[in-house]
Design a protein around this motif. Structure first.
Motif, short mmCIF file in Angstrom:
data_model
loop_
_atom_site.label_atom_id
_atom_site.label_comp_id
_atom_site.label_asym_id
_atom_site.label_seq_id
_atom_site.Cartn_x
_atom_site.Cartn_y
_atom_site.Cartn_z
N MET A 50 -46.10 24.13 47.89
CA MET A 50 -45.71 23.53 46.64
C MET A 50 -46.75 22.48 46.32
N SER A 51 -47.58 22.76 45.38
CA SER A 51 -48.63 21.83 45.00
C SER A 51 -48.15 20.97 43.84
N TYR A 52 -48.47 19.70 43.89
CA TYR A 52 -48.09 18.80 42.82
C TYR A 52 -49.29 18.56 41.94
N VAL A 53 -49.08 18.65 40.64
CA VAL A 53 -50.18 18.50 39.70
C VAL A 53 -50.12 17.17 38.96
N GLY A 54 -49.29 16.30 39.38
CA GLY A 54 -49.18 15.00 38.73
C GLY A 54 -48.21 14.13 39.49
N ASN A 55 -47.84 13.07 38.90
CA ASN A 55 -46.90 12.17 39.53
C ASN A 55 -45.48 12.70 39.41
N ILE A 56 -44.59 12.12 40.18
CA ILE A 56 -43.19 12.49 40.09
C ILE A 56 -42.69 12.09 38.71
N ARG A 57 -42.04 13.03 38.05
CA ARG A 57 -41.48 12.78 36.73
C ARG A 57 -40.07 12.23 36.90
N PRO A 58 -39.79 11.04 36.38
CA PRO A 58 -38.43 10.51 36.53
C PRO A 58 -37.42 11.46 35.91
N TYR A 59 -36.28 11.58 36.57
CA TYR A 59 -35.25 12.48 36.11
C TYR A 59 -34.84 12.13 34.69
N GLY A 60 -34.79 13.14 33.85
CA GLY A 60 -34.35 12.95 32.48
C GLY A 60 -35.47 12.56 31.53
N SER A 61 -36.68 12.36 32.04
CA SER A 61 -37.76 11.95 31.15
C SER A 61 -38.66 13.12 30.77
N GLY A 62 -38.35 14.31 31.24
CA GLY A 62 -39.16 15.49 30.95
C GLY A 62 -38.95 15.98 29.54
N LYS A 63 -39.58 17.11 29.23
CA LYS A 63 -39.51 17.63 27.88
C LYS A 63 -38.13 18.14 27.51
N TRP A 64 -37.27 18.30 28.50
CA TRP A 64 -35.93 18.83 28.21
C TRP A 64 -34.92 17.73 27.94
N GLY A 65 -35.36 16.49 27.99
CA GLY A 65 -34.47 15.39 27.65
C GLY A 65 -33.61 14.98 28.83
N SER A 66 -32.65 14.16 28.56
CA SER A 66 -31.77 13.61 29.57
C SER A 66 -30.87 14.68 30.18
N HIS A 67 -30.76 14.68 31.51
CA HIS A 67 -29.88 15.58 32.26
C HIS A 67 -30.17 17.05 31.99
N GLY A 68 -31.43 17.39 31.73
CA GLY A 68 -31.81 18.79 31.58
C GLY A 68 -31.41 19.39 30.25
N LYS A 69 -30.87 18.61 29.33
CA LYS A 69 -30.47 19.14 28.03
C LYS A 69 -31.69 19.25 27.13
N ALA A 70 -31.64 20.20 26.24
CA ALA A 70 -32.76 20.40 25.33
C ALA A 70 -32.91 19.22 24.38
N ASN A 71 -34.13 18.89 24.05
CA ASN A 71 -34.41 17.86 23.09
C ASN A 71 -34.01 18.37 21.71
N ALA A 72 -33.25 17.59 20.97
CA ALA A 72 -32.73 18.01 19.66
C ALA A 72 -33.84 18.28 18.66
N ASN A 73 -35.02 17.71 18.86
CA ASN A 73 -36.12 17.89 17.92
C ASN A 73 -36.91 19.18 18.15
N VAL A 74 -36.63 19.88 19.25
CA VAL A 74 -37.37 21.10 19.58
C VAL A 74 -36.49 22.31 19.26
N PRO A 75 -36.98 23.23 18.40
CA PRO A 75 -36.19 24.44 18.10
C PRO A 75 -35.96 25.26 19.37
N ALA A 76 -34.81 25.93 19.43
CA ALA A 76 -34.42 26.68 20.63
C ALA A 76 -35.44 27.75 20.99
N GLU A 77 -35.98 28.46 20.02
CA GLU A 77 -36.95 29.52 20.29
C GLU A 77 -38.22 28.96 20.92
N GLU A 78 -38.69 27.84 20.38
CA GLU A 78 -39.89 27.20 20.93
C GLU A 78 -39.63 26.69 22.35
N MET A 79 -38.42 26.15 22.56
CA MET A 79 -38.06 25.64 23.87
C MET A 79 -38.06 26.77 24.90
#
Length: 180
Positions: A1-30
């Motif tokens: 398992m290779s890491y390509v960056g720093n640890i991403r804090p939970y909930g700060s990724g592109k999927w938003g808090s708690h793994g939920k989709a970001n409301a600004n990103v259309p479902a198809e694009e997500m």
């Protein structure tokens, strides 16, 4: 398992808090983005060397799991299949939601550790069991070499993940024994 960056804090990724989709990103694009990420994870972002090492380790690990599982009852085979699906899901979830990482090394490290303990239950007088033990021996030796390679040439967190995945393999073995 290779890491390509720093640890991403939970909930700060592109999927938003708690793994939920970001409301600004259309479902198809997500969904396209998720599949792109999954492909990047499984192909080590195009690194042929990492693919060669890790898929080369995955083959004997899954072979040992399959051969050992053939000797078990249907219920145990189904339970082992579920463990494998859970492992793969765990690996992908770590890379998609918690860490910026790529790879499948947690899967093969965990399976090899699990089968190492499982091999203790085999009857060494049976020729096919001796074959399994031989393949497992060389699989474990190869795993040590590959893990040492990553210790020397990759970030230390990768080695930590590999060591923890061996612990996960031992835990799966003992949990599986308790379930059976």
């Amino acid at each position: 398992m290779s890491y390509v960056g720093n640890i991403r804090p939970y909930g700060s990724g592109k999927w938003g808090s708690h793994g939920k989709a970001n409301a600004n990103v259309p479902a198809e694009e997500m969904m396209k983005s998720v599949w792109r990420d999954v492909v990047a994870i499984l192909t080590y972002q195009g690194s042929w060397w990492d693919c060669l090492l890790n898929y080369g380790m995955t083959v004997p690990a899954l072979y040992i799991l399959y051969v050992c599982g053939k000797k078990k009852s249907t219920g145990i085979q189904m339970r082992w299949g579920l463990w494998l699906v859970a492992l793969i899901s765990y690996q992908l979830s770590l890379c998609l939601f918690l860490f910026e990482c790529v790879g499948i090394s947690i899967v093969w490290n965990t399976v090899l550790a699990w089968m190492l303990l499982e091999s203790r239950m085999l009857d060494s007088s049976v020729e096919s069991d001796a074959h399994i033990c031989n393949v497992l021996f060389w699989g474990v030796v190869s795993a040590i070499v590959v893990n040492f390679y990553y210790l020397v040439f990759d970030e230390f967190i990768t080695t930590v993940a590999h060591v923890l995945s061996w612990g996960l393999g031992f835990a799966i073995f003992y949990c599986d024994r308790k379930c059976g």
